[in-house]
Design a protein around this motif. Structure first.
Motif, PDB file in Angstrom:
ATOM      1  N   SER A  75       0.823  -1.225   0.000  1.00 56.47           N
ATOM      2  CA  SER A  75       0.000   0.000   0.000  1.00 56.47           C
ATOM      3  C   SER A  75       0.855   1.273   0.000  1.00 56.47           C
ATOM      4  CB  SER A  75      -0.899   0.008   1.236  1.00 56.47           C
ATOM      5  OG  SER A  75      -0.089  -0.105   2.403  1.00 56.47           O
ATOM      6  N   HIS A  76       2.163   1.150   0.194  1.00 50.87           N
ATOM      7  CA  HIS A  76       3.033   2.342   0.177  1.00 50.87           C
ATOM      8  C   HIS A  76       3.108   2.870  -1.249  1.00 50.87           C
ATOM      9  CE1 HIS A  76       6.566   4.908   0.405  1.00 50.87           C
ATOM     10  NE2 HIS A  76       6.566   4.784   1.725  1.00 50.87           N
ATOM     11  N   ASP A  77       2.920   4.171  -1.412  1.00 51.67           N
ATOM     12  CA  ASP A  77       2.801   4.671  -2.789  1.00 51.67           C
ATOM     13  C   ASP A  77       4.120   4.641  -3.578  1.00 51.67           C
ATOM     14  OD1 ASP A  77       4.122   6.847  -1.768  1.00 51.67           O
ATOM     15  OD2 ASP A  77       2.535   8.304  -2.200  1.00 51.67           O
ATOM     16  N   GLN A  78       5.234   4.297  -2.922  1.00 51.93           N
ATOM     17  CA  GLN A  78       6.477   4.122  -3.680  1.00 51.93           C
ATOM     18  C   GLN A  78       6.881   2.653  -3.798  1.00 51.93           C
ATOM     19  OE1 GLN A  78       7.774   6.245  -5.603  1.00 51.93           O
ATOM     20  NE2 GLN A  78       6.308   7.778  -4.900  1.00 51.93           N
ATOM     21  N   SER A  79       6.008   1.767  -3.297  1.00 52.49           N
ATOM     22  CA  SER A  79       6.335   0.349  -3.482  1.00 52.49           C
ATOM     23  C   SER A  79       6.104  -0.013  -4.944  1.00 52.49           C
ATOM     24  CB  SER A  79       5.481  -0.545  -2.573  1.00 52.49           C
ATOM     25  OG  SER A  79       4.174  -0.667  -3.092  1.00 52.49           O
ATOM     26  N   TYR A  80       6.811  -1.017  -5.411  1.00 56.13           N
ATOM     27  CA  TYR A  80       6.668  -1.401  -6.805  1.00 56.13           C
ATOM     28  C   TYR A  80       5.350  -2.142  -7.044  1.00 56.13           C
ATOM     29  CZ  TYR A  80      11.403   0.286  -7.796  1.00 56.13           C
ATOM     30  OH  TYR A  80      12.518   1.071  -7.986  1.00 56.13           O
ATOM     31  N   ARG A  81       4.805  -2.789  -5.994  1.00 58.42           N
ATOM     32  CA  ARG A  81       3.461  -3.381  -6.124  1.00 58.42           C
ATOM     33  C   ARG A  81       2.436  -2.271  -6.381  1.00 58.42           C
ATOM     34  NH1 ARG A  81       0.101  -7.187  -7.778  1.00 58.42           N
ATOM     35  NH2 ARG A  81       1.311  -8.849  -6.791  1.00 58.42           N
ATOM     36  N   TYR A  82       2.542  -1.185  -5.624  1.00 58.89           N
ATOM     37  CA  TYR A  82       1.614  -0.069  -5.798  1.00 58.89           C
ATOM     38  C   TYR A  82       1.766   0.503  -7.217  1.00 58.89           C
ATOM     39  CZ  TYR A  82      -0.910   4.228  -4.621  1.00 58.89           C
ATOM     40  OH  TYR A  82      -1.825   5.260  -4.588  1.00 58.89           O
ATOM     41  N   PHE A  83       3.011   0.644  -7.656  1.00 54.11           N
ATOM     42  CA  PHE A  83       3.280   1.155  -9.010  1.00 54.11           C
ATOM     43  C   PHE A  83       2.583   0.283 -10.049  1.00 54.11           C
ATOM     44  CE2 PHE A  83       5.469   1.002 -13.011  1.00 54.11           C
ATOM     45  CZ  PHE A  83       5.924   2.286 -13.273  1.00 54.11           C
ATOM     46  N   MET A  84       2.727  -1.033  -9.909  1.00 51.40           N
ATOM     47  CA  MET A  84       2.148  -1.925 -10.916  1.00 51.40           C
ATOM     48  C   MET A  84       0.627  -1.862 -10.911  1.00 51.40           C
ATOM     49  SD  MET A  84       4.634  -2.986 -12.643  1.00 51.40           S
ATOM     50  CE  MET A  84       3.504  -3.808 -13.768  1.00 51.40           C
ATOM     51  N   GLN A  85       0.052  -1.795  -9.689  1.00 53.33           N
ATOM     52  CA  GLN A  85      -1.412  -1.701  -9.612  1.00 53.33           C
ATOM     53  C   GLN A  85      -1.879  -0.416 -10.289  1.00 53.33           C
ATOM     54  OE1 GLN A  85      -1.797  -5.280  -8.086  1.00 53.33           O
ATOM     55  NE2 GLN A  85      -3.590  -4.025  -8.467  1.00 53.33           N
ATOM     56  N   SER A  86      -1.236   0.718  -9.955  1.00 53.25           N
ATOM     57  CA  SER A  86      -1.766   1.989 -10.439  1.00 53.25           C
ATOM     58  C   SER A  86      -1.409   2.267 -11.897  1.00 53.25           C
ATOM     59  CB  SER A  86      -1.358   3.147  -9.525  1.00 53.25           C
ATOM     60  OG  SER A  86       0.004   3.088  -9.288  1.00 53.25           O
ATOM     61  N   ASN A  87      -0.311   1.677 -12.387  1.00 53.48           N
ATOM     62  CA  ASN A  87       0.062   1.941 -13.782  1.00 53.48           C
ATOM     63  C   ASN A  87      -0.482   0.925 -14.772  1.00 53.48           C
ATOM     64  OD1 ASN A  87       2.101   4.327 -14.176  1.00 53.48           O
ATOM     65  ND2 ASN A  87       2.594   3.380 -12.212  1.00 53.48           N
ATOM     66  N   LEU A  88      -0.781  -0.298 -14.285  1.00 57.00           N
ATOM     67  CA  LEU A  88      -1.225  -1.320 -15.245  1.00 57.00           C
ATOM     68  C   LEU A  88      -2.339  -2.219 -14.701  1.00 57.00           C
ATOM     69  CD1 LEU A  88      -0.707  -2.570 -18.079  1.00 57.00           C
ATOM     70  CD2 LEU A  88       0.859  -4.173 -16.969  1.00 57.00           C
ATOM     71  N   PHE A  89      -2.061  -2.951 -13.627  1.00 60.93           N
ATOM     72  CA  PHE A  89      -2.948  -4.043 -13.235  1.00 60.93           C
ATOM     73  C   PHE A  89      -4.392  -3.582 -12.966  1.00 60.93           C
ATOM     74  CE2 PHE A  89       1.000  -6.275 -11.223  1.00 60.93           C
ATOM     75  CZ  PHE A  89       1.455  -6.648 -12.489  1.00 60.93           C
ATOM     76  N   ASP A  90      -4.551  -2.411 -12.308  1.00 53.81           N
ATOM     77  CA  ASP A  90      -5.909  -1.958 -11.961  1.00 53.81           C
ATOM     78  C   ASP A  90      -6.720  -1.543 -13.185  1.00 53.81           C
ATOM     79  OD1 ASP A  90      -5.438  -2.406  -9.313  1.00 53.81           O
ATOM     80  OD2 ASP A  90      -5.113  -0.296  -8.775  1.00 53.81           O
ATOM     81  N   HIS A  91      -6.066  -1.421 -14.333  1.00 56.14           N
ATOM     82  CA  HIS A  91      -6.750  -0.860 -15.501  1.00 56.14           C
ATOM     83  C   HIS A  91      -6.966  -1.864 -16.630  1.00 56.14           C
ATOM     84  CE1 HIS A  91      -5.936   2.840 -13.431  1.00 56.14           C
ATOM     85  NE2 HIS A  91      -4.652   2.548 -13.428  1.00 56.14           N
ATOM     86  N   VAL A  92      -6.493  -3.096 -16.421  1.00 61.19           N
ATOM     87  CA  VAL A  92      -6.648  -4.113 -17.466  1.00 61.19           C
ATOM     88  C   VAL A  92      -7.269  -5.370 -16.843  1.00 61.19           C
ATOM     89  CG1 VAL A  92      -4.725  -3.212 -18.868  1.00 61.19           C
ATOM     90  CG2 VAL A  92      -4.290  -5.032 -17.181  1.00 61.19           C
TER      91      VAL A  92
END
Ligand code: GLP
Length: 248
Positions: A75-92
């Motif tokens: 859930s940390h906004d600089q974690s790479y999991r957060y990055f992947m969710q917000s840049n790709l996974f949440d939108h496809v």
């Protein structure tokens, strides 16, 4: 190595996205190796756009990410999991259960790393591995050193990487000092590698990786030993390579 020289960041992003989309269309249940950082952000935007237009689907795609900071929760906004969710996974339409990012909060890093490699091996290795590159030539978080590390492992980040990534954090002190990174075994085991770079500050790392000696002092140089690498870069990132007379 096939090299695409693109005009600027946007053209580089579009070309990189087209290589990834091509893989997904050709092999809908592929295992994608994914990367974070500012370099692939534009490519992910194109992929989301093409998904929304109905041109591609990630329904059966599996993914593994290269790396994650030690100590950052998803859930940390600089974690790479957060990055992947917000840049790709949440939108496809990728199945969340099919996405893997190293766990920065694991209490047993050795077991976690061994499991991560076992998963990649069990899938028959990555079909297409996306890579950015650090200014010091690091790939994933495989920092320059005196040997290449094969397995997924915990890395002490170099001062130059901490400096480079400080821009994403409130202060330099907030940048984690360690990360978990896929090792060279999983990266080099990929059937195809897509290396992306943009901007003049990557020109030296690209030149050394593509035409310099193969050495752990420049981790990206190991890619010269891989039989199927596509380099997509803009003119600025290729400037030192082209100035040295290398034909792209
Ligand atoms: C980061 C990541 C790498 C990334 C590189 C370049 O530290 N661990 O996976 O490729 O550094 O980042 P950027 O694309 O933001 O320049």
């Amino acid at each position: 190595m096939r090299i695409y020289c693109e005009k600027d960041y946007d053209a580089m992003s579009r070309r990189a996205a087209s290589v990834i989309a091509g893989e997904v269309i050709h092999n809908p249940a592929c295992l994608l190796g994914l990367a974070t950082g500012s370099t692939p952000e534009g490519a992910y935007k194109y992929l989301v756009d093409w998904y929304k237009q109905g041109l591609i689907s990630f329904k059966d795609v599996l993914s593994v990410n290269l790396d994650e900071y030690v100590g950052l929760a998803p859930s940390h906004d600089q974690s790479y999991r957060y990055f992947m969710q917000s840049n790709l996974f949440d939108h496809v339409d990728i199945d969340p259960a099919n996405t893997r990012v190293p766990d920065g909060l694991t209490r047993d890093a050795a077991a976690f790393c061994a499991d991560y490699d076992a998963y990649i091996r069990g899938c028959g290795y990555v079909d297409l591995q996306l890579l950015g590159i650090g200014r010091n030539g690091h790939i994933g978080f495989n920092e320059p050193g005196d040997h290449f590390v094969r397995e997924t492992h915990v890395v002490d980040l170099t001062e130059s990487t901490i400096d480079a990534n400080a821009r994403f954090f409130a202060s330099r002190n907030d940048v984690p000092k360690q990360a978990i990174s896929m090792g060279m075994g999983a990266i080099m085991g990929a059937k195809r590698i897509l290396l992306c770079a943009s901007g003049e500050d990557k020109a030296d790392a690209i030149c050394r990786s593509v035409s310099g000696p193969i050495t752990p002092g420049c981790p990206g140089s190991i890619l010269q030993l891989h039989p199927n690498v596509v380099l997509v870069a803009d003119e600025a990132a290729l400037s030192k390579l082209t100035a040295s007379g290398f034909k792209v």
